[in-house]
Design an enzyme around this catalytic site. Structure first.
Site, PDB file in Angstrom:
ATOM      1  N   ASN A 208     -24.795   1.516  65.382  1.00 59.65           N
ATOM      2  CA  ASN A 208     -23.808   0.985  66.334  1.00 59.65           C
ATOM      3  C   ASN A 208     -23.684   1.931  67.532  1.00 59.65           C
ATOM      4  OD1 ASN A 208     -21.638   2.997  65.730  1.00 59.65           O
ATOM      5  ND2 ASN A 208     -21.852   2.088  63.693  1.00 59.65           N
ATOM      6  N   ASP A 305     -16.915   2.535  51.018  1.00 63.37           N
ATOM      7  CA  ASP A 305     -15.898   2.777  52.043  1.00 63.37           C
ATOM      8  C   ASP A 305     -15.406   4.210  51.840  1.00 63.37           C
ATOM      9  OD1 ASP A 305     -13.441   2.988  53.459  1.00 63.37           O
ATOM     10  OD2 ASP A 305     -13.484   0.794  53.668  1.00 63.37           O
ATOM     11  N   ILE A 306     -15.804   5.094  52.766  1.00 57.75           N
ATOM     12  CA  ILE A 306     -15.534   6.530  52.594  1.00 57.75           C
ATOM     13  C   ILE A 306     -14.032   6.807  52.666  1.00 57.75           C
ATOM     14  CG2 ILE A 306     -16.029   8.823  53.542  1.00 57.75           C
ATOM     15  CD1 ILE A 306     -18.643   7.473  54.716  1.00 57.75           C
ATOM     16  N   LYS A 338      -5.124  -2.455  57.541  1.00 60.18           N
ATOM     17  CA  LYS A 338      -6.058  -1.423  57.056  1.00 60.18           C
ATOM     18  C   LYS A 338      -5.322  -0.261  56.398  1.00 60.18           C
ATOM     19  CE  LYS A 338      -9.921  -2.577  59.896  1.00 60.18           C
ATOM     20  NZ  LYS A 338     -10.683  -2.388  61.106  1.00 60.18           N
ATOM     21  N   LYS A 342      -6.653   0.410  52.794  1.00 58.25           N
ATOM     22  CA  LYS A 342      -7.428   1.636  52.565  1.00 58.25           C
ATOM     23  C   LYS A 342      -6.605   2.717  51.877  1.00 58.25           C
ATOM     24  CE  LYS A 342     -10.833   0.468  55.824  1.00 58.25           C
ATOM     25  NZ  LYS A 342     -12.217   0.814  56.070  1.00 58.25           N
TER      26      LYS A 342
HETATM   27  N1  CTP Z   1     -14.652   3.435  57.176  1.00 57.32           N
HETATM   28  C1  CTP Z   1     -15.242   4.193  56.174  1.00 57.32           C
HETATM   29  N2  CTP Z   1     -16.264   3.684  55.462  1.00 57.32           N
HETATM   30  C2  CTP Z   1     -16.730   2.444  55.703  1.00 57.32           C
HETATM   31  C3  CTP Z   1     -16.146   1.662  56.736  1.00 57.32           C
HETATM   32  C4  CTP Z   1     -15.128   2.208  57.451  1.00 57.32           C
HETATM   33  O1  CTP Z   1     -14.832   5.340  55.955  1.00 57.32           O
HETATM   34  N3  CTP Z   1     -17.736   1.970  54.991  1.00 57.32           N
HETATM   35  C5  CTP Z   1     -13.499   3.997  57.897  1.00 57.32           C
HETATM   36  C6  CTP Z   1     -13.755   4.289  59.364  1.00 57.32           C
HETATM   37  O2  CTP Z   1     -14.186   5.625  59.551  1.00 57.32           O
HETATM   38  C7  CTP Z   1     -12.360   4.080  59.941  1.00 57.32           C
HETATM   39  C8  CTP Z   1     -11.745   3.005  59.073  1.00 57.32           C
HETATM   40  O3  CTP Z   1     -12.506   3.014  57.874  1.00 57.32           O
HETATM   41  O4  CTP Z   1     -11.550   5.221  59.787  1.00 57.32           O
HETATM   42  C9  CTP Z   1     -11.753   1.616  59.636  1.00 57.32           C
HETATM   43  O5  CTP Z   1     -13.026   1.244  60.022  1.00 57.32           O
HETATM   44  P1  CTP Z   1     -13.337  -0.193  60.595  1.00 57.32           P
HETATM   45  O6  CTP Z   1     -14.781  -0.313  60.782  1.00 57.32           O
HETATM   46  O7  CTP Z   1     -12.452  -0.474  61.751  1.00 57.32           O
HETATM   47  O8  CTP Z   1     -12.842  -1.084  59.397  1.00 57.32           O
HETATM   48  P2  CTP Z   1     -13.579  -1.822  58.288  1.00 57.32           P
HETATM   49  O9  CTP Z   1     -12.970  -1.453  56.997  1.00 57.32           O
HETATM   50  O10 CTP Z   1     -15.037  -1.618  58.386  1.00 57.32           O
HETATM   51  O11 CTP Z   1     -13.194  -3.331  58.588  1.00 57.32           O
HETATM   52  P3  CTP Z   1     -13.755  -4.327  59.697  1.00 57.32           P
HETATM   53  O12 CTP Z   1     -15.137  -3.856  60.093  1.00 57.32           O
HETATM   54  O13 CTP Z   1     -13.766  -5.612  58.962  1.00 57.32           O
HETATM   55  O14 CTP Z   1     -12.788  -4.308  60.814  1.00 57.32           O
END
Ligand code: CTP
Length: 396
Positions: A208, A305-306, A338, A342
């Site tokens: 990205n 999801d970290i 979120k 999360k």
């Molecule tokens: N994040 C993470 N690991 C992932 C995806 C996201 O740690 N696999 C963390 C990002 O670093 C950020 C937060 O989650 O702090 C939100 O990320 P975002 O991409 O906005 O959310 P997603 O959970 O991926 O949801 P979406 O893409 O559906 O908006």
């Protein structure tokens, strides 16, 4: 302050003589001043009086063979803890705001790796001119400190803002800037930044537009407050801040592993734009997919999801867990969702519908369980300082 020093740039305004007093006052506090005089400044003060007060050689020329042999202009620009431009004329503000480097003073401002503090002093109409105000705003957006001049009767007989602040006030501000901020000393902070790369085959990947700038700026701001910082970063093209422990990774899975290895931490800040999905079976050799009749299908599996994983740890959960929510619409509503989903303590939400990803500026909304606070629209450095101040307060 015995080991602290400033690079003082005196530019050509009628207030230039007051900077001699500043050199003396700072010297009383133990701060050394190394001085650059512009050509115009030499109409008001002489290199001899500057040297007599500072006890140092005074620098005036960019292309002086002797000076360059003794101390090159790049080294000069970085030799001090802070660069102070006092008084700062409209001319030097314009040069600095636009990145001009056609004399020693403007070159030093551009070449320095230290913070620059401008103390403007000029005629009231000049100060209020749209062009000057535009330059001031630009410098502030770039992370420089531009003080507001005092209001009063001016040397030209007019009244209004434009006077150099009192030397005692300037001295206090400079000493405050030179005092190291230790509000996060003893704290270990773990940050992720940048994109992840998910391989399709040995030469292709999914990724990205994340530049890593916001995460790197936060790492720098936390480190500047005395924190021990571990920065787990996806591939970016910017240099890591000095003194930060950089752990380079490529994929989301590697990023999670590196974070778990770095624990325990007092705070975790998840700034990385982690790919939610990865190709299920990256090919071992380069795929030959051009020109086929059928559309190419890739199978994906979800990445860990970290943020969620570290938030839900029962052992070694960082005391403060912060996520970022990059959204293009309904920013606050999605961010609150979120926060819940999360299990983190704060979400820093930003609207990425403009050019935030990869761009220089940002505006964020800090959302906690109890409320929300909006930052100013500012450079990523300023946003990083805004966030770091709030983290320091929370951890104290
Ligand atoms: N994040 C993470 N690991 C992932 C995806 C996201 O740690 N696999 C963390 C990002 O670093 C950020 C937060 O989650 O702090 C939100 O990320 P975002 O991409 O906005 O959310 P997603 O959970 O991926 O949801 P979406 O893409 O559906 O908006």
């Amino acid at each position: 302050m015995a080991d602290r020093s400033i690079l003082l740039i005196i530019t050509g305004g009628v207030a230039a003589f007051k900077s001699l007093e500043l050199i003396r006052e700072l010297g009383r506090a133990g701060v050394k001043s190394r001085v650059i005089l512009t050509k115009a400044a030499q109409e008001f003060v002489t290199p001899l009086s500057v040297s007599a007060l500072s006890g140092e050689k005074c620098f005036t020329e960019l292309f002086d063979l002797n000076d360059e042999a003794e101390m090159g202009h790049i080294e000069l620009s970085r030799s001090a803890d802070l660069v102070v431009v006092c008084p700062a004329t409209a001319d030097i503000l314009a040069k600095a705001a636009n990145g001009l480097a056609n004399d020693l003073a403007s070159t030093a401002i551009l070449a320095t790796d230290k913070r620059v503090l401008f103390a403007p002093a000029m005629n009231v109409r000049m100060w209020q001119h749209e062009a000057v105000q535009r330059n001031v705003q630009r410098l502030r957006d770039d992370g420089a400190i531009v003080l507001d001049p005092d209001e009063g009767l001016m040397a030209c007989g007019e009244f209004g803002p434009g006077r150099l602040p009192e030397i005692s006030a300037l001295k206090a501000r400079i000493l405050a800037e030179l005092t190291p901020d230790t509000s996060l000393s003893g704290q270990h902070i773990l940050i992720t930044a940048g994109p992840t790369r998910e391989p399709i085959d040995p030469v292709r990947y999914l990724s990205n537009h994340s530049s890593g700038r916001q995460g790197y700026a936060i790492a720098e701001a936390l480190q500047a407050r005395g924190a021990k910082v571990t920065l787990v970063s996806g591939p970016v093209s910017i240099a890591p801040p000095n003194g930060v422990n950089l752990v380079p990774v490529e994929t989301a899975q590697d990023m999670l592993k590196a974070c778990e290895t770095a624990l325990p931490a007092d705070a975790f800040i998840s700034v990385a734009a982690v790919a939610d999905w990865r190709p299920a079976k990256p090919a071992k050799s380069k795929l030959k997919i051009k020109g086929g009749d059928e559309p190419v299908a890739l199978e994906f599996v979800e990445n860990p999801d970290i943020l969620k994983t570290l938030s839900h740890k029962t052992k070694n959960r960082p005391g403060l867990v912060i996520g970022f929510a990059a959204e293009t619409n309904d920013v606050e509503a999605y961010a609150r969702g979120k926060l819940e989903k999360k299990g983190c303590d704060w979400i820093i939400a930003n609207d990425v519908s403009g050019d935030v990803m990869g761009g220089m500026n940002n505006q964020v909304n800090l959302i906690t369980k109890d409320g929300a606070e909006r930052s100013p629209n500012a450079s990523k450095t300023q946003i990083a300082n805004w966030i770091a101040d709030r983290i320091a307060k929370a951890l104290s």
